[in-house]
Design a protein around this motif. Structure first.
Motif, PDB file in Angstrom:
ATOM      1  N   GLU A 204     -16.051   8.011   9.690  1.00 18.33           N
ATOM      2  CA  GLU A 204     -15.207   8.951  10.434  1.00 18.33           C
ATOM      3  C   GLU A 204     -13.790   8.969   9.871  1.00 18.33           C
ATOM      4  OE1 GLU A 204     -16.130  11.101  12.848  1.00 18.33           O
ATOM      5  OE2 GLU A 204     -18.170  10.443  12.341  1.00 18.33           O
ATOM      6  N   VAL A 205     -13.281   7.797   9.527  1.00 21.90           N
ATOM      7  CA  VAL A 205     -11.925   7.689   8.979  1.00 21.90           C
ATOM      8  C   VAL A 205     -11.816   8.469   7.677  1.00 21.90           C
ATOM      9  CG1 VAL A 205     -10.202   6.101   8.030  1.00 21.90           C
ATOM     10  CG2 VAL A 205     -11.516   5.455  10.067  1.00 21.90           C
ATOM     11  N   LEU A 206     -12.835   8.375   6.840  1.00 20.10           N
ATOM     12  CA  LEU A 206     -12.793   9.018   5.523  1.00 20.10           C
ATOM     13  C   LEU A 206     -12.918  10.531   5.603  1.00 20.10           C
ATOM     14  CD1 LEU A 206     -14.943   6.493   3.441  1.00 20.10           C
ATOM     15  CD2 LEU A 206     -12.449   6.710   3.518  1.00 20.10           C
ATOM     16  N   LYS A 207     -13.291  11.057   6.770  1.00 16.37           N
ATOM     17  CA  LYS A 207     -13.360  12.510   6.939  1.00 16.37           C
ATOM     18  C   LYS A 207     -11.979  13.132   7.096  1.00 16.37           C
ATOM     19  CE  LYS A 207     -17.952  12.578   9.122  1.00 16.37           C
ATOM     20  NZ  LYS A 207     -18.687  12.828  10.399  1.00 16.37           N
ATOM     21  N   ASP A 208     -11.003  12.287   7.356  1.00 13.06           N
ATOM     22  CA  ASP A 208      -9.632  12.770   7.537  1.00 13.06           C
ATOM     23  C   ASP A 208      -9.081  13.266   6.201  1.00 13.06           C
ATOM     24  OD1 ASP A 208      -7.259  13.384   8.707  1.00 13.06           O
ATOM     25  OD2 ASP A 208      -6.681  11.326   9.214  1.00 13.06           O
ATOM     26  N   ASP A 209      -7.958  13.968   6.265  1.00 13.81           N
ATOM     27  CA  ASP A 209      -7.301  14.505   5.069  1.00 13.81           C
ATOM     28  C   ASP A 209      -6.509  13.378   4.398  1.00 13.81           C
ATOM     29  OD1 ASP A 209      -6.219  16.125   3.134  1.00 13.81           O
ATOM     30  OD2 ASP A 209      -4.571  16.832   4.421  1.00 13.81           O
ATOM     31  N   LEU A 210      -7.188  12.603   3.556  1.00 16.51           N
ATOM     32  CA  LEU A 210      -6.578  11.429   2.929  1.00 16.51           C
ATOM     33  C   LEU A 210      -6.466  11.587   1.425  1.00 16.51           C
ATOM     34  CD1 LEU A 210      -8.539   8.584   4.797  1.00 16.51           C
ATOM     35  CD2 LEU A 210      -6.287   9.516   5.377  1.00 16.51           C
ATOM     36  N   LEU A 211      -5.419  11.021   0.882  1.00 11.35           N
ATOM     37  CA  LEU A 211      -5.288  10.923  -0.574  1.00 11.35           C
ATOM     38  C   LEU A 211      -6.297   9.906  -1.087  1.00 11.35           C
ATOM     39  CD1 LEU A 211      -1.367  10.689  -0.792  1.00 11.35           C
ATOM     40  CD2 LEU A 211      -2.793  12.759  -1.021  1.00 11.35           C
ATOM     41  N   GLU A 212      -6.569   9.934  -2.382  1.00 12.26           N
ATOM     42  CA  GLU A 212      -7.535   8.986  -2.957  1.00 12.26           C
ATOM     43  C   GLU A 212      -7.098   7.550  -2.736  1.00 12.26           C
ATOM     44  OE1 GLU A 212     -10.623   9.319  -4.241  1.00 12.26           O
ATOM     45  OE2 GLU A 212     -10.382  11.355  -3.442  1.00 12.26           O
ATOM     46  N   ILE A 213      -5.798   7.277  -2.886  1.00 12.85           N
ATOM     47  CA  ILE A 213      -5.311   5.907  -2.697  1.00 12.85           C
ATOM     48  C   ILE A 213      -5.486   5.494  -1.237  1.00 12.85           C
ATOM     49  CG2 ILE A 213      -2.929   6.695  -2.341  1.00 12.85           C
ATOM     50  CD1 ILE A 213      -4.093   3.323  -3.843  1.00 12.85           C
ATOM     51  N   GLU A 214      -5.336   6.445  -0.311  1.00 11.11           N
ATOM     52  CA  GLU A 214      -5.509   6.132   1.106  1.00 11.11           C
ATOM     53  C   GLU A 214      -6.968   5.856   1.432  1.00 11.11           C
ATOM     54  OE1 GLU A 214      -1.672   8.869   2.462  1.00 11.11           O
ATOM     55  OE2 GLU A 214      -3.718   9.669   2.566  1.00 11.11           O
ATOM     56  N   LYS A 215      -7.880   6.586   0.787  1.00  9.42           N
ATOM     57  CA  LYS A 215      -9.307   6.319   0.976  1.00  9.42           C
ATOM     58  C   LYS A 215      -9.656   4.930   0.444  1.00  9.42           C
ATOM     59  CE  LYS A 215     -10.815  11.149   0.688  1.00  9.42           C
ATOM     60  NZ  LYS A 215     -11.594  12.151  -0.099  1.00  9.42           N
ATOM     61  N   HIS A 216      -9.093   4.604  -0.717  1.00 18.03           N
ATOM     62  CA  HIS A 216      -9.343   3.288  -1.310  1.00 18.03           C
ATOM     63  C   HIS A 216      -8.846   2.177  -0.384  1.00 18.03           C
ATOM     64  CE1 HIS A 216      -9.496   0.001  -4.208  1.00 18.03           C
ATOM     65  NE2 HIS A 216      -8.229  -0.251  -3.919  1.00 18.03           N
TER      66      HIS A 216
ATOM     67  N   SER B  21       0.832  -1.210   0.000  1.00 19.97           N
ATOM     68  CA  SER B  21       0.000   0.000   0.000  1.00 19.97           C
ATOM     69  C   SER B  21       0.866   1.259   0.000  1.00 19.97           C
ATOM     70  CB  SER B  21      -0.927  -0.003   1.220  1.00 19.97           C
ATOM     71  OG  SER B  21      -1.822  -1.094   1.162  1.00 19.97           O
ATOM     72  N   ILE B  22       1.957   1.209   0.742  1.00 21.21           N
ATOM     73  CA  ILE B  22       2.890   2.345   0.755  1.00 21.21           C
ATOM     74  C   ILE B  22       3.532   2.511  -0.612  1.00 21.21           C
ATOM     75  CG2 ILE B  22       5.073   3.176   1.721  1.00 21.21           C
ATOM     76  CD1 ILE B  22       4.212   1.859   4.381  1.00 21.21           C
ATOM     77  N   SER B  23       3.883   1.396  -1.263  1.00 18.85           N
ATOM     78  CA  SER B  23       4.481   1.478  -2.600  1.00 18.85           C
ATOM     79  C   SER B  23       3.499   2.017  -3.628  1.00 18.85           C
ATOM     80  CB  SER B  23       4.984   0.093  -3.041  1.00 18.85           C
ATOM     81  OG  SER B  23       3.896  -0.760  -3.386  1.00 18.85           O
ATOM     82  N   PHE B  24       2.187   1.865  -3.350  1.00 19.18           N
ATOM     83  CA  PHE B  24       1.154   2.388  -4.246  1.00 19.18           C
ATOM     84  C   PHE B  24       0.900   3.881  -4.028  1.00 19.18           C
ATOM     85  CE2 PHE B  24      -1.131  -1.984  -4.622  1.00 19.18           C
ATOM     86  CZ  PHE B  24      -0.171  -2.398  -5.525  1.00 19.18           C
ATOM     87  N   GLY B  25       1.507   4.447  -2.968  1.00 19.66           N
ATOM     88  CA  GLY B  25       1.355   5.883  -2.749  1.00 19.66           C
ATOM     89  C   GLY B  25       0.766   6.297  -1.420  1.00 19.66           C
ATOM     90  N   CYS B  26       0.428   5.341  -0.553  1.00 21.78           N
ATOM     91  CA  CYS B  26      -0.083   5.700   0.779  1.00 21.78           C
ATOM     92  C   CYS B  26       1.053   6.250   1.641  1.00 21.78           C
ATOM     93  CB  CYS B  26      -0.677   4.470   1.464  1.00 21.78           C
ATOM     94  SG  CYS B  26      -2.234   3.896   0.780  1.00 21.78           S
ATOM     95  N   ARG B  27       0.746   7.261   2.428  1.00 19.97           N
ATOM     96  CA  ARG B  27       1.718   7.783   3.386  1.00 19.97           C
ATOM     97  C   ARG B  27       1.716   6.872   4.618  1.00 19.97           C
ATOM     98  NH1 ARG B  27      -0.971  13.640   3.373  1.00 19.97           N
ATOM     99  NH2 ARG B  27      -2.760  12.227   3.225  1.00 19.97           N
TER     100      ARG B  27
ATOM    101  N   ASN C  75      -0.884   3.924   9.001  1.00 25.36           N
ATOM    102  CA  ASN C  75      -0.861   3.418  10.373  1.00 25.36           C
ATOM    103  C   ASN C  75      -2.042   3.946  11.177  1.00 25.36           C
ATOM    104  OD1 ASN C  75       1.465   1.916  10.016  1.00 25.36           O
ATOM    105  ND2 ASN C  75       2.826   3.585  10.626  1.00 25.36           N
ATOM    106  N   GLU C  76      -2.423   5.205  10.918  1.00 22.30           N
ATOM    107  CA  GLU C  76      -3.558   5.804  11.611  1.00 22.30           C
ATOM    108  C   GLU C  76      -4.861   5.111  11.212  1.00 22.30           C
ATOM    109  OE1 GLU C  76      -5.554  10.244  12.031  1.00 22.30           O
ATOM    110  OE2 GLU C  76      -3.441  10.068  11.476  1.00 22.30           O
ATOM    111  N   ILE C  77      -4.994   4.786   9.918  1.00 19.31           N
ATOM    112  CA  ILE C  77      -6.183   4.071   9.435  1.00 19.31           C
ATOM    113  C   ILE C  77      -6.297   2.710  10.117  1.00 19.31           C
ATOM    114  CG2 ILE C  77      -7.194   2.917   7.421  1.00 19.31           C
ATOM    115  CD1 ILE C  77      -5.954   5.231   5.723  1.00 19.31           C
ATOM    116  N   ILE C  78      -5.177   1.989  10.166  1.00 16.54           N
ATOM    117  CA  ILE C  78      -5.180   0.658  10.783  1.00 16.54           C
ATOM    118  C   ILE C  78      -5.492   0.750  12.272  1.00 16.54           C
ATOM    119  CG2 ILE C  78      -3.735  -1.342  11.325  1.00 16.54           C
ATOM    120  CD1 ILE C  78      -2.219  -0.754   8.684  1.00 16.54           C
ATOM    121  N   LYS C  79      -4.932   1.748  12.945  1.00 23.94           N
ATOM    122  CA  LYS C  79      -5.201   1.931  14.373  1.00 23.94           C
ATOM    123  C   LYS C  79      -6.680   2.195  14.624  1.00 23.94           C
ATOM    124  CE  LYS C  79      -3.844   4.715  18.379  1.00 23.94           C
ATOM    125  NZ  LYS C  79      -2.978   5.843  18.854  1.00 23.94           N
ATOM    126  N   LYS C  80      -7.278   3.060  13.801  1.00 23.35           N
ATOM    127  CA  LYS C  80      -8.699   3.374  13.971  1.00 23.35           C
ATOM    128  C   LYS C  80      -9.566   2.154  13.662  1.00 23.35           C
ATOM    129  CE  LYS C  80      -8.410   8.367  13.221  1.00 23.35           C
ATOM    130  NZ  LYS C  80      -8.757   9.520  12.345  1.00 23.35           N
TER     131      LYS C  80
END
Length: 320
Positions: free
Chosen positions: A215-227, A190-196, A201-206
């Motif tokens: 609630e998670v998707l309300k965060d400031d996420l890139l499209e790949i991170e939302k996916h 996922s990191i190699s695909f562009g996730c920070r 780590n914050e997504i996994i923790k939540k």
């Protein structure tokens, strides 16, 4: 309670080494023996060049290799190729014929059971009973993520297993159904695909804390991170309940010990092995668990043999 579980290996664990031609079939069997395994699951669709119609010559050569390396044939892993034709799916009669074909070749090769897939319907599953009895070969269906015991079609399967198919029809729980969180190779990919990394780590923790996806998707996420967030919540939010095994353990003929990555032989942070293994031990299961490494879907540079060594260590640590 006394441990009667036997640890085998699915040859699918060595997909990278086989596909890249680092090891041929004999090389795989030799490696399996060196790692200390005795029972094997064969994947003929991947490793038998003539599949689904195998010559007697190939069968005898394969049996000779099993004898040479003193390996026990445990499960013949069948493949229902619904897309073998480009214009339509297989008909019921064709699925019956392909399944019967695998039962026959499994019998010839000395395997006591065939593992099929849920593409087989309850109607077809029931229709295989007389063939299983005639050949003396058991037929099992794999329960793989995202399936679990509460899926309606599985309730039909269990009725058949516990009824007219008792003793010859069963199922193979794959430990992927108990997976609670993404493994390290999924995270790396996922990191190699562009996730920070910090956001991931914050997504996994939540997710671990059962924070709603909305609630998670309300965060400031890139499209790949939302996916990736949506995928994590879809895949790992409703694992099968381990206590359900109590009611269906009598239908378990064989188990797939799925794992994706082990940093050591102490613990799998994604699949609750401690609870799973002690539960099936205490329920009196005395069949094989096939070590099934599938990290190669995410990183082909990982050494499958090292992962399997760690898996054996993990099982020994838990079961003694």
């Amino acid at each position: 309670m006394e441990n009667k579980i036997k640890l085998g290996v699915s040859l699918y664990s060595f997909s990278t080494e086989y596909i890249s031609e680092q090891l041929d079939l004999e090389g795989l069997l030799k490696k399996v023996k060196e790692l200390g395994f005795e029972g094997i699951e064969m994947i003929p669709a991947q490793m038998a060049p003539e599949y689904p119609y195998l010559s007697d010559e190939w069968i005898e050569e394969f049996k000779g290799l099993l004898a040479k390396y003193e390996l026990t044939p445990v499960c013949w892993s069948a493949y229902i190729d619904m897309g073998i034709r480009s214009d339509r799916d297989l008909t019921e009669e064709e699925i019956i014929q392909y399944t019967l074909n695998d039962l026959i070749y499994a019998k010839k090769a000395g395997f006591p059971m065939v593992r099929t897939q849920h593409a087989i319907s309850p109607k077809i599953f029931r229709a295989m009973i007389p063939y299983c009895k005639q050949l003396g070969v058991k037929l099992t269906i794999e329960m793989h993520h995202p399936h679990h015991p509460d899926v309606p079609v599985w309730k039909e399967f269990f009725e058949i297993m516990k009824g007219e198919g008792k003793g010859v029809l069963g199922f193979v729980p794959d430990f992927s159904i108990f997976q609670k969180r993404p493994h390290q190779l999924y995270i790396n990919q996922s990191i190699s695909f562009g996730c920070r990394e910090d956001k991931l780590n914050e997504i996994i923790k939540k997710h671990d804390q059962n924070v709603p996806l909305e609630e998670v998707l309300k965060d400031d996420l890139l499209e790949i991170e939302k996916h990736v967030a949506e995928e994590i919540y879809h895949k790992f939010s409703a694992p099968a309940r381990i206590e359900q095994l109590k009611d269906i353990i009598d239908c378990v003929f064989y188990i797939h010990g799925k794992f994706y990555y082990l940093a050591d032989g102490e613990h799998d942070p994604c699949i609750p092995y401690e609870e799973i293994l002690t539960t099936i031990r205490d329920l009196g299961y005395n069949g094989y668990i096939a070590s099934e490494y599938e990290g190669h879907h995410f990183d082909e540079t990982i050494d499958s043999a090292v992962q399997l060594q760690r898996y054996v260590a993990l099982n020994k640590k838990i079961l003694g």
